[in-house]
Design a protein around this motif. Sequence first.
Motif, PDB file in Angstrom:
ATOM      1  N   ASP A  25      -4.786  -7.074 -19.223  1.00  0.00           N
ATOM      2  CA  ASP A  25      -5.797  -8.135 -19.194  1.00  0.00           C
ATOM      3  C   ASP A  25      -5.936  -8.796 -20.564  1.00  0.00           C
ATOM      4  N   GLU A  26      -5.980  -7.989 -21.650  1.00  0.00           N
ATOM      5  CA  GLU A  26      -6.154  -8.532 -22.996  1.00  0.00           C
ATOM      6  C   GLU A  26      -4.982  -9.411 -23.410  1.00  0.00           C
ATOM      7  N   LEU A  27      -3.791  -9.073 -22.939  1.00  0.00           N
ATOM      8  CA  LEU A  27      -2.603  -9.859 -23.273  1.00  0.00           C
ATOM      9  C   LEU A  27      -2.415 -11.036 -22.323  1.00  0.00           C
ATOM     10  N   ASP A  28      -3.379 -11.212 -21.430  1.00  0.00           N
ATOM     11  CA  ASP A  28      -3.319 -12.289 -20.420  1.00  0.00           C
ATOM     12  C   ASP A  28      -2.019 -12.199 -19.622  1.00  0.00           C
ATOM     13  N   ALA A  29      -1.689 -10.976 -19.227  1.00  0.00           N
ATOM     14  CA  ALA A  29      -0.431 -10.736 -18.506  1.00  0.00           C
ATOM     15  C   ALA A  29      -0.658  -9.670 -17.446  1.00  0.00           C
ATOM     16  N   GLU A  30      -1.561  -9.966 -16.506  1.00  0.00           N
ATOM     17  CA  GLU A  30      -1.863  -8.999 -15.457  1.00  0.00           C
ATOM     18  C   GLU A  30      -0.620  -8.622 -14.664  1.00  0.00           C
ATOM     19  N   TRP A  31       0.326  -9.544 -14.586  1.00  0.00           N
ATOM     20  CA  TRP A  31       1.573  -9.300 -13.857  1.00  0.00           C
ATOM     21  C   TRP A  31       2.416  -8.193 -14.476  1.00  0.00           C
ATOM     22  N   SER A  32       2.124  -7.851 -15.748  1.00  0.00           N
ATOM     23  CA  SER A  32       2.972  -6.907 -16.476  1.00  0.00           C
ATOM     24  C   SER A  32       2.559  -5.450 -16.285  1.00  0.00           C
ATOM     25  N   LEU A  33       1.487  -5.183 -15.511  1.00  0.00           N
ATOM     26  CA  LEU A  33       0.970  -3.820 -15.428  1.00  0.00           C
ATOM     27  C   LEU A  33       2.037  -2.833 -14.941  1.00  0.00           C
ATOM     28  N   GLY A  34       2.701  -3.164 -13.840  1.00  0.00           N
ATOM     29  CA  GLY A  34       3.739  -2.272 -13.338  1.00  0.00           C
ATOM     30  C   GLY A  34       4.858  -2.073 -14.346  1.00  0.00           C
ATOM     31  N   LEU A  35       5.201  -3.150 -15.087  1.00  0.00           N
ATOM     32  CA  LEU A  35       6.248  -3.049 -16.091  1.00  0.00           C
ATOM     33  C   LEU A  35       5.826  -2.157 -17.251  1.00  0.00           C
ATOM     34  N   MET A  36       4.538  -2.188 -17.596  1.00  0.00           N
ATOM     35  CA  MET A  36       4.050  -1.305 -18.668  1.00  0.00           C
ATOM     36  C   MET A  36       4.222   0.157 -18.285  1.00  0.00           C
ATOM     37  N   ALA A  52       0.360  -5.685  -0.227  1.00  0.00           N
ATOM     38  CA  ALA A  52       0.007  -4.938   0.988  1.00  0.00           C
ATOM     39  C   ALA A  52      -1.173  -3.987   0.799  1.00  0.00           C
ATOM     40  N   GLY A  53      -1.642  -3.777  -0.441  1.00  0.00           N
ATOM     41  CA  GLY A  53      -2.806  -2.944  -0.679  1.00  0.00           C
ATOM     42  C   GLY A  53      -2.469  -1.496  -0.971  1.00  0.00           C
ATOM     43  N   GLN A  54      -3.498  -0.769  -1.445  1.00  0.00           N
ATOM     44  CA  GLN A  54      -3.295   0.637  -1.808  1.00  0.00           C
ATOM     45  C   GLN A  54      -2.908   1.495  -0.621  1.00  0.00           C
ATOM     46  N   ALA A  55      -3.411   1.179   0.560  1.00  0.00           N
ATOM     47  CA  ALA A  55      -3.134   2.017   1.729  1.00  0.00           C
ATOM     48  C   ALA A  55      -1.636   2.111   1.994  1.00  0.00           C
ATOM     49  N   THR A  56      -0.928   1.017   1.837  1.00  0.00           N
ATOM     50  CA  THR A  56       0.518   1.040   2.070  1.00  0.00           C
ATOM     51  C   THR A  56       1.223   1.900   1.032  1.00  0.00           C
ATOM     52  N   ALA A  57       0.785   1.807  -0.233  1.00  0.00           N
ATOM     53  CA  ALA A  57       1.380   2.643  -1.279  1.00  0.00           C
ATOM     54  C   ALA A  57       1.168   4.119  -0.970  1.00  0.00           C
ATOM     55  N   TYR A  58      -0.026   4.479  -0.522  1.00  0.00           N
ATOM     56  CA  TYR A  58      -0.297   5.874  -0.188  1.00  0.00           C
ATOM     57  C   TYR A  58       0.511   6.318   1.043  1.00  0.00           C
ATOM     58  N   ALA A  59       0.736   5.408   1.976  1.00  0.00           N
ATOM     59  CA  ALA A  59       1.541   5.748   3.154  1.00  0.00           C
ATOM     60  C   ALA A  59       2.974   6.089   2.751  1.00  0.00           C
ATOM     61  N   VAL A  60       3.525   5.333   1.807  1.00  0.00           N
ATOM     62  CA  VAL A  60       4.869   5.640   1.310  1.00  0.00           C
ATOM     63  C   VAL A  60       4.886   7.027   0.665  1.00  0.00           C
ATOM     64  N   SER A 103       5.311   9.839  -5.751  1.00  0.00           N
ATOM     65  CA  SER A 103       4.239  10.203  -6.668  1.00  0.00           C
ATOM     66  C   SER A 103       3.878   9.052  -7.588  1.00  0.00           C
ATOM     67  N   PHE A 104       4.878   8.333  -8.069  1.00  0.00           N
ATOM     68  CA  PHE A 104       4.586   7.216  -8.954  1.00  0.00           C
ATOM     69  C   PHE A 104       3.968   6.041  -8.213  1.00  0.00           C
ATOM     70  N   MET A 105       4.247   5.918  -6.940  1.00  0.00           N
ATOM     71  CA  MET A 105       3.530   4.923  -6.141  1.00  0.00           C
ATOM     72  C   MET A 105       2.031   5.208  -6.191  1.00  0.00           C
ATOM     73  N   PRO A 133       6.610   2.694 -10.108  1.00  0.00           N
ATOM     74  CA  PRO A 133       5.624   1.719 -10.580  1.00  0.00           C
ATOM     75  C   PRO A 133       6.011   0.279 -10.285  1.00  0.00           C
ATOM     76  N   ALA A 134       7.304  -0.057 -10.441  1.00  0.00           N
ATOM     77  CA  ALA A 134       7.718  -1.442 -10.200  1.00  0.00           C
ATOM     78  C   ALA A 134       7.470  -1.840  -8.749  1.00  0.00           C
ATOM     79  N   VAL A 135       7.873  -0.969  -7.819  1.00  0.00           N
ATOM     80  CA  VAL A 135       7.655  -1.262  -6.407  1.00  0.00           C
ATOM     81  C   VAL A 135       6.172  -1.162  -6.067  1.00  0.00           C
ATOM     82  N   ALA A 136       5.483  -0.170  -6.683  1.00  0.00           N
ATOM     83  CA  ALA A 136       4.056   0.014  -6.381  1.00  0.00           C
ATOM     84  C   ALA A 136       3.253  -1.216  -6.769  1.00  0.00           C
ATOM     85  N   GLY A 137       3.590  -1.813  -7.934  1.00  0.00           N
ATOM     86  CA  GLY A 137       2.866  -3.007  -8.338  1.00  0.00           C
ATOM     87  C   GLY A 137       2.972  -4.111  -7.301  1.00  0.00           C
ATOM     88  N   LEU A 138       4.172  -4.287  -6.738  1.00  0.00           N
ATOM     89  CA  LEU A 138       4.360  -5.301  -5.703  1.00  0.00           C
ATOM     90  C   LEU A 138       3.678  -4.902  -4.402  1.00  0.00           C
TER      91      LEU A 138
END
Length: 433
Positions: A259-270, A181-189, A41-43, A171-176
Amino acid sequence: MTTAPPLPARLSALLPDLSPLRSSADFRLLWVQGLVTYFGSFMALIALPLQIKEITGSPLAVGAMGAVELVPLVVFGLYGGALADATDRRKVILGTEAGLGLLALVLLVNAALPAPMLWPLYLVAGGVSALAGLQRPALDSLMARIVPHDQLTAAAALNSLRWQFGAITGPAVAGLVVAWAGQATAYAVTVVTFTVSVVLCLRLAPAPPARHAGKPSLRGIAEGARYAWSRPVLLGTYAIDLAAMFFAFPNAVFPFLADELDAEWSLGLMYAAGSVGSLLLGLTSGWTSRVRRHGLFVVSGAAVWGLAIAAAGRIGNVWLVLVCLAVAGAGDMLSGLGRSTIWNQTIPEELRGRLAGIEVLSYSVGPQLGQVRAGAMAGWTGTRSAIWTGGVACVASVALLAAALPKLLTYDSETDEDAVRRRAGREAAAARA
């Protein structure tokens, strides 16, 4: 002179109480089933708003997902509570899990299109909300039946640990997964996890309704609402949670905050940070089984949540923001433990489903409305302003509600009339069995 226990003994007393896992086979099944489902579900929870953001580029469009989910949640949550009192709760859980798996399949098919469409995303969001509204009362009302009365706080802590594990890893795995691999892979999981969940639910024991249970009806729903309204302690748990989530649930604007914090990589961590804080509290939750004043949990936990969200909106360093979100998660779990314990300790069995339907509204409608509030205010005043002002409003509303409903603060599981009556009923039923 009393000798203090050795350090290992004191540390072990903080560890989660595993008694419900040992005493109830159905609780073990539901715990594992939930662990699998939450991960999937979190994926989807990460992939879906991110996909809407990519298609529209609008924070309001992402926040509107909460508005789409609201009406189905209200309608089906109330009906699901009446249904849980009138039919086999195992069948309700099984049917809704299968339906959620089918909706995940729709997301997978849409994501695989050359140009994914926007409207199926909102359609699935509404469908998921409806099925969750039907399912949660059956799940929640089942806990008080399959877990011994004195283990209800421990069961709530274990359920929270399960949820937090899914909320962290998902979320951590989903972000990666989405990035590589794209949204389709996340939905497949997600589809795979719901398939496994259905197989586990098939092994649950039947949970038939009470002998004289009537059919689901508006009169039955109204009866449950009147009972809740007549109990200030219950009313306080609902109101405080609703206010806290409405004012201080900023998840919908996390993509824009990153985006505002210039840390797009942090989304999954948030998305995962709050669950890290909850997990840390859960891993040291052994002491909560020995507490009787669960109303204090509700109020203090909600206040910590609001303060930490306010700080996250004001701070400009992404790592400190993540720390604040973790503290907020710990506060939310503390409040949740208090709410769950009070509900299971005080509500009569014949009303458990209908009151669980109201519980669904109290802890689900708030976040949905909170997403709408955060998205709309972010578009008007800016993302960080929408977050910190919501946190301040949360703290103020919690203080006002606690003052208006003092019985919540003085709740004691050993002396509260409803808790004593409920415990006596469980003991009498066990003696007859």
